[in-house]
Every structure is written in C-alpha cells, then in structure tokens.
Design a protein around this motif. Structure first.
Motif, PDB file in Angstrom:
ATOM      1  N   ASP A  25     -41.951 -32.324  -2.766  1.00 27.84           N
ATOM      2  CA  ASP A  25     -42.163 -32.531  -4.197  1.00 27.84           C
ATOM      3  C   ASP A  25     -43.155 -31.466  -4.654  1.00 27.84           C
ATOM      4  OD1 ASP A  25     -43.120 -33.297  -6.721  1.00 27.84           O
ATOM      5  OD2 ASP A  25     -42.845 -35.432  -6.285  1.00 27.84           O
ATOM      6  N   ASN A  26     -42.633 -30.431  -5.325  1.00 26.49           N
ATOM      7  CA  ASN A  26     -43.465 -29.286  -5.710  1.00 26.49           C
ATOM      8  C   ASN A  26     -44.647 -29.675  -6.591  1.00 26.49           C
ATOM      9  OD1 ASN A  26     -41.653 -27.501  -4.415  1.00 26.49           O
ATOM     10  ND2 ASN A  26     -40.370 -27.451  -6.225  1.00 26.49           N
ATOM     11  N   VAL A  27     -44.410 -30.567  -7.523  1.00 30.09           N
ATOM     12  CA  VAL A  27     -45.467 -30.965  -8.452  1.00 30.09           C
ATOM     13  C   VAL A  27     -46.589 -31.676  -7.700  1.00 30.09           C
ATOM     14  CG1 VAL A  27     -46.003 -32.374 -10.473  1.00 30.09           C
ATOM     15  CG2 VAL A  27     -43.863 -31.086 -10.391  1.00 30.09           C
ATOM     16  N   LYS A  28     -46.216 -32.639  -6.885  1.00 31.70           N
ATOM     17  CA  LYS A  28     -47.210 -33.395  -6.111  1.00 31.70           C
ATOM     18  C   LYS A  28     -47.961 -32.465  -5.163  1.00 31.70           C
ATOM     19  CE  LYS A  28     -47.747 -37.257  -2.920  1.00 31.70           C
ATOM     20  NZ  LYS A  28     -47.076 -38.277  -2.111  1.00 31.70           N
ATOM     21  N   LEU A  29     -47.229 -31.585  -4.521  1.00 34.89           N
ATOM     22  CA  LEU A  29     -47.838 -30.643  -3.590  1.00 34.89           C
ATOM     23  C   LEU A  29     -48.920 -29.818  -4.275  1.00 34.89           C
ATOM     24  CD1 LEU A  29     -47.561 -29.185  -0.700  1.00 34.89           C
ATOM     25  CD2 LEU A  29     -46.294 -27.491  -1.987  1.00 34.89           C
ATOM     26  N   MET A  30     -48.584 -29.229  -5.412  1.00 33.79           N
ATOM     27  CA  MET A  30     -49.551 -28.370  -6.106  1.00 33.79           C
ATOM     28  C   MET A  30     -50.696 -29.184  -6.703  1.00 33.79           C
ATOM     29  SD  MET A  30     -48.578 -25.417  -5.345  1.00 33.79           S
ATOM     30  CE  MET A  30     -49.520 -24.311  -6.369  1.00 33.79           C
ATOM     31  N   ASP A  31     -50.392 -30.412  -7.158  1.00 38.04           N
ATOM     32  CA  ASP A  31     -51.452 -31.256  -7.725  1.00 38.04           C
ATOM     33  C   ASP A  31     -52.470 -31.681  -6.676  1.00 38.04           C
ATOM     34  OD1 ASP A  31     -50.424 -31.107 -10.273  1.00 38.04           O
ATOM     35  OD2 ASP A  31     -49.481 -33.101 -10.233  1.00 38.04           O
ATOM     36  N   ILE A  37     -56.641 -26.760  -6.894  1.00 44.84           N
ATOM     37  CA  ILE A  37     -57.596 -27.557  -7.672  1.00 44.84           C
ATOM     38  C   ILE A  37     -58.887 -26.764  -7.874  1.00 44.84           C
ATOM     39  CG2 ILE A  37     -59.042 -29.638  -7.632  1.00 44.84           C
ATOM     40  CD1 ILE A  37     -56.678 -30.977  -6.056  1.00 44.84           C
ATOM     41  N   ASP A  38     -59.355 -26.111  -6.818  1.00 36.34           N
ATOM     42  CA  ASP A  38     -60.590 -25.323  -6.899  1.00 36.34           C
ATOM     43  C   ASP A  38     -60.437 -24.127  -7.839  1.00 36.34           C
ATOM     44  OD1 ASP A  38     -61.712 -27.107  -5.133  1.00 36.34           O
ATOM     45  OD2 ASP A  38     -61.640 -25.758  -3.400  1.00 36.34           O
ATOM     46  N   VAL A  39     -59.294 -23.458  -7.769  1.00 38.75           N
ATOM     47  CA  VAL A  39     -59.052 -22.309  -8.641  1.00 38.75           C
ATOM     48  C   VAL A  39     -59.004 -22.762 -10.098  1.00 38.75           C
ATOM     49  CG1 VAL A  39     -57.307 -20.602  -9.322  1.00 38.75           C
ATOM     50  CG2 VAL A  39     -57.957 -20.828  -6.932  1.00 38.75           C
ATOM     51  N   GLU A  40     -58.330 -23.867 -10.359  1.00 39.05           N
ATOM     52  CA  GLU A  40     -58.280 -24.384 -11.731  1.00 39.05           C
ATOM     53  C   GLU A  40     -59.677 -24.725 -12.236  1.00 39.05           C
ATOM     54  OE1 GLU A  40     -55.516 -27.674 -11.619  1.00 39.05           O
ATOM     55  OE2 GLU A  40     -53.899 -26.421 -12.379  1.00 39.05           O
ATOM     56  N   MET A 113     -53.061 -17.884  -9.278  1.00 36.83           N
ATOM     57  CA  MET A 113     -52.073 -18.952  -9.104  1.00 36.83           C
ATOM     58  C   MET A 113     -50.809 -18.417  -8.438  1.00 36.83           C
ATOM     59  SD  MET A 113     -53.395 -21.635  -9.727  1.00 36.83           S
ATOM     60  CE  MET A 113     -53.361 -23.106 -10.660  1.00 36.83           C
ATOM     61  N   ASP A 114     -50.385 -17.224  -8.819  1.00 35.39           N
ATOM     62  CA  ASP A 114     -49.215 -16.613  -8.177  1.00 35.39           C
ATOM     63  C   ASP A 114     -49.470 -16.416  -6.685  1.00 35.39           C
ATOM     64  OD1 ASP A 114     -47.937 -16.548 -10.622  1.00 35.39           O
ATOM     65  OD2 ASP A 114     -48.201 -14.387 -10.936  1.00 35.39           O
ATOM     66  N   SER A 115     -50.681 -16.022  -6.339  1.00 37.26           N
ATOM     67  CA  SER A 115     -51.049 -15.840  -4.943  1.00 37.26           C
ATOM     68  C   SER A 115     -50.992 -17.171  -4.188  1.00 37.26           C
ATOM     69  CB  SER A 115     -52.458 -15.242  -4.865  1.00 37.26           C
ATOM     70  OG  SER A 115     -52.905 -15.200  -3.543  1.00 37.26           O
ATOM     71  N   ILE A 116     -51.461 -18.222  -4.821  1.00 39.96           N
ATOM     72  CA  ILE A 116     -51.428 -19.551  -4.197  1.00 39.96           C
ATOM     73  C   ILE A 116     -49.983 -19.996  -3.990  1.00 39.96           C
ATOM     74  CG2 ILE A 116     -51.908 -22.003  -4.609  1.00 39.96           C
ATOM     75  CD1 ILE A 116     -54.578 -21.089  -5.862  1.00 39.96           C
ATOM     76  N   VAL A 117     -49.142 -19.803  -4.993  1.00 38.52           N
ATOM     77  CA  VAL A 117     -47.731 -20.199  -4.873  1.00 38.52           C
ATOM     78  C   VAL A 117     -47.066 -19.438  -3.732  1.00 38.52           C
ATOM     79  CG1 VAL A 117     -45.485 -20.119  -6.030  1.00 38.52           C
ATOM     80  CG2 VAL A 117     -47.483 -20.964  -7.268  1.00 38.52           C
ATOM     81  N   SER A 118     -47.338 -18.149  -3.614  1.00 40.96           N
ATOM     82  CA  SER A 118     -46.777 -17.359  -2.512  1.00 40.96           C
ATOM     83  C   SER A 118     -47.250 -17.885  -1.169  1.00 40.96           C
ATOM     84  CB  SER A 118     -47.177 -15.893  -2.658  1.00 40.96           C
ATOM     85  OG  SER A 118     -46.570 -15.328  -3.784  1.00 40.96           O
ATOM     86  N   LYS A 119     -48.535 -18.207  -1.092  1.00 38.09           N
ATOM     87  CA  LYS A 119     -49.102 -18.744   0.152  1.00 38.09           C
ATOM     88  C   LYS A 119     -48.438 -20.070   0.512  1.00 38.09           C
ATOM     89  CE  LYS A 119     -53.532 -20.218   2.079  1.00 38.09           C
ATOM     90  NZ  LYS A 119     -54.965 -20.351   1.818  1.00 38.09           N
ATOM     91  N   LEU A 162     -51.775 -27.651   4.453  1.00 34.13           N
ATOM     92  CA  LEU A 162     -52.391 -26.651   3.561  1.00 34.13           C
ATOM     93  C   LEU A 162     -53.877 -26.925   3.361  1.00 34.13           C
ATOM     94  CD1 LEU A 162     -49.560 -26.395   0.896  1.00 34.13           C
ATOM     95  CD2 LEU A 162     -50.364 -24.515   2.330  1.00 34.13           C
ATOM     96  N   ASN A 163     -54.229 -28.170   3.096  1.00 32.62           N
ATOM     97  CA  ASN A 163     -55.622 -28.506   2.861  1.00 32.62           C
ATOM     98  C   ASN A 163     -56.468 -28.321   4.120  1.00 32.62           C
ATOM     99  OD1 ASN A 163     -55.406 -29.035   0.125  1.00 32.62           O
ATOM    100  ND2 ASN A 163     -54.958 -31.207   0.440  1.00 32.62           N
ATOM    101  N   ASP A 164     -55.900 -28.646   5.293  1.00 31.23           N
ATOM    102  CA  ASP A 164     -56.637 -28.409   6.540  1.00 31.23           C
ATOM    103  C   ASP A 164     -56.882 -26.923   6.755  1.00 31.23           C
ATOM    104  OD1 ASP A 164     -56.684 -31.134   6.991  1.00 31.23           O
ATOM    105  OD2 ASP A 164     -55.113 -31.123   8.537  1.00 31.23           O
ATOM    106  N   LYS A 165     -55.881 -26.102   6.499  1.00 25.98           N
ATOM    107  CA  LYS A 165     -56.048 -24.657   6.665  1.00 25.98           C
ATOM    108  C   LYS A 165     -57.017 -24.094   5.631  1.00 25.98           C
ATOM    109  CE  LYS A 165     -51.856 -23.287   9.011  1.00 25.98           C
ATOM    110  NZ  LYS A 165     -50.765 -22.321   9.061  1.00 25.98           N
ATOM    111  N   TYR A 166     -57.022 -24.643   4.431  1.00 26.10           N
ATOM    112  CA  TYR A 166     -57.912 -24.172   3.365  1.00 26.10           C
ATOM    113  C   TYR A 166     -59.370 -24.485   3.700  1.00 26.10           C
ATOM    114  CZ  TYR A 166     -60.142 -23.754  -1.204  1.00 26.10           C
ATOM    115  OH  TYR A 166     -60.986 -23.416  -2.219  1.00 26.10           O
ATOM    116  N   LYS A 167     -59.623 -25.616   4.332  1.00 25.70           N
ATOM    117  CA  LYS A 167     -61.001 -26.016   4.674  1.00 25.70           C
ATOM    118  C   LYS A 167     -61.623 -25.087   5.704  1.00 25.70           C
ATOM    119  CE  LYS A 167     -60.243 -30.898   3.683  1.00 25.70           C
ATOM    120  NZ  LYS A 167     -60.042 -32.219   4.269  1.00 25.70           N
ATOM    121  N   LYS A 168     -60.778 -24.470   6.538  1.00 24.20           N
ATOM    122  CA  LYS A 168     -61.290 -23.644   7.636  1.00 24.20           C
ATOM    123  C   LYS A 168     -61.898 -22.375   7.142  1.00 24.20           C
ATOM    124  CE  LYS A 168     -58.213 -25.443  11.101  1.00 24.20           C
ATOM    125  NZ  LYS A 168     -57.133 -25.234  12.012  1.00 24.20           N
TER     126      LYS A 168
END
Length: 168
Positions: A25-31, A37-40, A113-119, A162-168
């Motif tokens: 679910d793309n919306v849920k994933l990005m939300d 969230i941090d970039v926003e 945001m484009d960078s995040i979507v690509s990631k 994604l969130n686990d990798k982002y925390k590292k």
C-alpha cells in the motif's frame, strides 16, 4: 520406468508452482516511513520560517508605505509620484525575492521527496529479489491493486525494513 514416473511427477509439480506475488500500500508505506516524515517536518519548519519572514517584510513595507503617504501630502506632486514609483518598484523586487525563495524551497523539497521515492522503490525491489517474489505490486490510492489478501500485503514488513535501515 519407475524413475521416469518420478521425474515426470517432479517436472509436473515444478511446472505447477505459482509465482510469488505481493503488494504494498503505497500511501500507507509513505505515511509511515520515518525518513519521509522527517523530511516533511524539516520543510514545514523552513516553510514556516519563510512565512514569518514574508509577514515581517510585508509588515515593514506597509509601515514604510503608510509613512510615505503621510509624507507625500507635503511633497510636490512630481516628487510624490517619483517616490511612489520607487516604492512600487521596491515592493515588486521584494515580492519577486520572496517568490524565488518559495520556489527554491519547493524545488528542494521535491528533490528530496523524489530521492526518497527512488530509495523506497530500490528497497522494495531488493526485498522482492531476496524473498523470491516474482512481482510486488503497488496498491493504495492510485495503485494497481484493487484487492489483495492480507497474506500478500507486504506493507508493514517493508515499512519496518525501511525504518530500521533509516535509524542506522
């Protein structure tokens, strides 16, 4: 003959294997993706600061314009028109500068945001490959999955990854 039947049965079984398909679910994933969230949040702070700057510049310009109006009554009409034209030009320059800052902020935000979507897409692709998926489809608003069983919903797993990798 017995070996032939066993080989034939294995070949038949292998050909009957279904491809592994999941969806996100793309919306849920990005939300729920913390980096997004941090970039926003970061850009909201920047936008709020720019709005405050715009308000203070606008307020200062209004005070200056009011002072000019009071002063213009004691000026000759020609001098007042020259001063008024200069004030208008100053107002336009200030407006253009603020508009450029707004546009720059929007471009920076969109780039991040484009960078995040690509990631996210790369992570989903890597997840699919490493977990033997033939397809991972996108769902949610505007997605291509109209229905999927919860067993095929990979959203929570990928958000966690994604969130686990982002925390590292």
């Amino acid at each position: 003959m017995k070996n032939f039947i066993v080989i034939f049965a294995l070949a038949l079984l292998a050909s009957c294997q279904q491809e592994k398909i999941g969806y996100v679910d793309n919306v849920k994933l990005m939300d729920e993706y913390q980096q997004k969230i941090d970039v926003e949040s970061k850009f909201k702070v920047k936008a709020d600061a720019l709005a405050k700057k715009r308000d203070s510049i606008s307020q200062a310009f209004q005070i200056e314009a009011q002072a000019f109006q009071a002063k213009a009554q004691s000026m000759s009409q020609t001098k007042a028109q020259e001063e008024y034209a200069a004030m208008q030009q100053k107002g336009q320059i200030i407006g253009q500068q603020l508009q450029q800052q707004d546009q720059q902020l929007q471009i920076e935000g969109q780039t991040e945001m484009d960078s995040i979507v690509s990631k996210v897409k790369e992570e989903i692709k890597a997840y699919g490959k490493s977990n033997g998926y033939s397809y991972i489809l996108g769902g949610g608003d505007g997605g291509s999955v109209l229905y999927g069983t919860e067993a095929n919903d990979l959203t929570d797993e990928i958000v966690k990854l994604l969130n686990d990798k982002y925390k590292k």
